[in-house]
Design a protein around this motif. Structure first.
Motif, PDB file in Angstrom:
ATOM      1  N   MET A   1       1.751  16.695  81.211  1.00 15.97           N
ATOM      2  CA  MET A   1       1.108  18.434  81.793  1.00 15.97           C
ATOM      3  C   MET A   1      -0.642  18.251  82.900  1.00 15.97           C
ATOM      4  O   MET A   1      -0.514  18.832  83.942  1.00 15.97           O
ATOM      5  N   GLU A   2      -1.627  17.628  82.349  1.00 15.23           N
ATOM      6  CA  GLU A   2      -3.015  17.226  83.883  1.00 15.23           C
ATOM      7  C   GLU A   2      -2.099  16.519  84.926  1.00 15.23           C
ATOM      8  O   GLU A   2      -2.600  16.890  86.234  1.00 15.23           O
TER       9      GLU A   2
ATOM     10  N   VAL B   1      -7.023  20.506  81.195  1.00 13.77           N
ATOM     11  CA  VAL B   1      -5.367  21.118  80.089  1.00 13.77           C
ATOM     12  C   VAL B   1      -7.172  21.512  78.744  1.00 13.77           C
ATOM     13  O   VAL B   1      -6.599  22.432  77.898  1.00 13.77           O
ATOM     14  N   LYS B   2      -7.973  20.382  78.379  1.00 11.68           N
ATOM     15  CA  LYS B   2      -9.184  20.909  77.360  1.00 11.68           C
ATOM     16  C   LYS B   2      -9.700  20.537  77.734  1.00 11.68           C
ATOM     17  O   LYS B   2     -10.556  20.168  78.918  1.00 11.68           O
TER      18      LYS B   2
ATOM     19  N   GLU C   1      -1.062  16.317  76.650  1.00 10.84           N
ATOM     20  CA  GLU C   1      -1.990  16.677  77.332  1.00 10.84           C
ATOM     21  C   GLU C   1      -1.693  16.293  78.446  1.00 10.84           C
ATOM     22  O   GLU C   1      -2.321  16.574  80.075  1.00 10.84           O
TER      23      GLU C   1
ATOM     24  N   LEU D   1       0.396  23.843  73.801  1.00  9.17           N
ATOM     25  CA  LEU D   1       0.143  23.204  73.187  1.00  9.17           C
ATOM     26  C   LEU D   1      -0.576  22.955  72.098  1.00  9.17           C
ATOM     27  O   LEU D   1      -1.027  24.060  70.683  1.00  9.17           O
TER      28      LEU D   1
ATOM     29  N   ILE E   1       4.424  20.982  82.614  1.00 11.06           N
ATOM     30  CA  ILE E   1       2.915  22.098  82.957  1.00 11.06           C
ATOM     31  C   ILE E   1       3.014  23.550  81.893  1.00 11.06           C
ATOM     32  O   ILE E   1       1.854  23.282  81.524  1.00 11.06           O
TER      33      ILE E   1
ATOM     34  N   PRO F   1      -6.930  12.027  82.391  1.00  9.48           N
ATOM     35  CA  PRO F   1      -6.963  12.204  80.770  1.00  9.48           C
ATOM     36  C   PRO F   1      -6.955  11.447  79.952  1.00  9.48           C
ATOM     37  O   PRO F   1      -6.708  10.426  79.727  1.00  9.48           O
TER      38      PRO F   1
ATOM     39  N   LEU G   1      -0.049  18.337  87.095  1.00  5.56           N
ATOM     40  CA  LEU G   1      -0.738  19.650  87.326  1.00  5.56           C
ATOM     41  C   LEU G   1      -1.122  19.583  89.193  1.00  5.56           C
ATOM     42  O   LEU G   1      -1.258  20.186  89.680  1.00  5.56           O
TER      43      LEU G   1
END
Length: 350
Positions: free
Chosen positions: A224-225, A182-183, A221, A350, A346, A208, A228
């Motif tokens: 999302m992580e 994600v980042k 975030e 962002l 997901i 995360p 995923l």
């Protein structure tokens, strides 16, 4: 005076339970998911105080007291699966520990902590096959690299931003990768672990960002992580273990969604809370450090270990691969609506 205090405290407790129903990613809506056990205890004490010191004498008092009883029932419903009275989602091991066992040790060390010797002591006592340590910078790598002789297979990303990771294994690691899902500054690890039996197990290691103002004001975030990895786990052709500090409690709607989307099991269900955070304040403890596994595992043991100077307790979990367990374990499944929600999170902007 005491009547008014208890009345407005009751309103506040009820609102703190209702806030998480607002499915918004801003931290103020997510943080109230964490202290459900604390809210339950406080709720019970306030009800007792009302009955003893401020018995209802107006319609509004009776309504609030009735709402408090409903609140208690709802909180018990949420927490019950993680007590020893709940159903075990994963059964105990059917065979003695052997070549299909994988014992894992996970620890958020707290980057500024300097009690590395305490972790060596607990690792020696636990004698794990795989060690995951997060919030590890180069100082921590230097301190833990003495493990290299016993744990020759390694993946290491020491970082100074509190998101470093160190993975040590006595079993062979194959196709190990460091991912940035994600980042660009938040790593995760994906690798295969080869058990002594020759069975390959897919391992995902996560840490995360938490949804708190000083880190990230949104849970977007983090969710999302987590989701995923849930989809990756579901699609894996190998047995799966997901572990790490997920910065989310075991009973949150995101973690429940993760379980349903991935089909992975939580060994804590039916066995206890195993609150790993906060090690420094006993009244503010939540299960934040997780180990999930696919339905073809059984549980040999699960333990929360003594504090080693961090704000997290280490965890040691021994899992045994056994395909026969699939028919006995409780495998969660996602509905069409839940899969759509996961995809929405997901693909969130962002």
């Amino acid at each position: 005076m005491i009547h008014e205090i208890l009345f407005y405290l009751s309103i506040a407790i009820i609102l703190s339970t209702l806030v998480p129903f607002i499915r918004h990613d801003f931290w103020i809506f997510r943080v109230f998911e964490y202290p459900r056990l604390q809210k339950l205890v406080l709720n019970i004490f306030v009800i007792l105080a009302i009955l003893i010191f401020a018995f209802p004498h107006q319609t509004a008092d009776y309504i609030v007291l009735f709402a408090m009883f409903i609140n208690v029932s709802y909180l018990v419903y949420l927490i019950f699966p993680f007590t020893i009275f709940g159903n075990k989602q994963i059964i105990g091991s059917l065979e003695k520990p052997g070549k299909n066992n994988l014992k894992v040790f996970i620890a958020n060390v707290y980057q500024e902590n300097r009690k590395a010797s305490e972790y060596h002591k607990e690792i020696n006592a636990c004698d794990p096959d795989v060690i995951l340590m997060v919030e590890t910078d180069t100082w921590w790598q230097t301190q833990m690299d003495t493990l290299s002789e016993r744990y020759p297979f390694q993946l290491k990303i020491p970082l100074a931003n509190t998101y470093g990771m160190l993975l040590y294994s006595r079993f062979e690691l194959q196709n190990g990768e460091i991912k940035y899902l994600v980042k660009s500054d938040i790593p995760s690890i994906e690798t295969l672990v080869k058990l002594p039996s020759g069975q390959l197990v897919k391992l995902y290691c996560l840490h995360p960002e938490p949804p708190v103002p000083q880190e990230n004001p949104r849970s977007t975030e983090r969710d999302m992580e987590i989701l995923l990895v849930a989809k990756k786990a579901k699609q894996s052709e190998h047995p799966v273990i997901v572990m790490g500090d997920l910065n989310d409690v075991a009973w949150s709607y995101t973690t429940e969604l993760f379980g349903k989307v991935s089909g992975l099991l939580d060994p804590r269900r039916g066995r206890g809370f195993f609150n790993s955070f906060n090690a420094k304040y006993f009244f503010l403890r939540f299960p934040l450090d997780h180990i999930f596994c696919s339905p073809n595992f059984t549980l040999s043991s699960i333990n929360r270990l003594p504090n080693c100077g961090s704000d997290h307790f280490p965890m040691c979990v021994d899992l045994q691969y056994n395909p026969k367990a699939e028919v006995k374990n409780e495998t969660p499944e996602a509905t069409t609506e839940e899969l759509e929600l996961a995809n929405e999170k997901i693909n969130a902007e962002l």
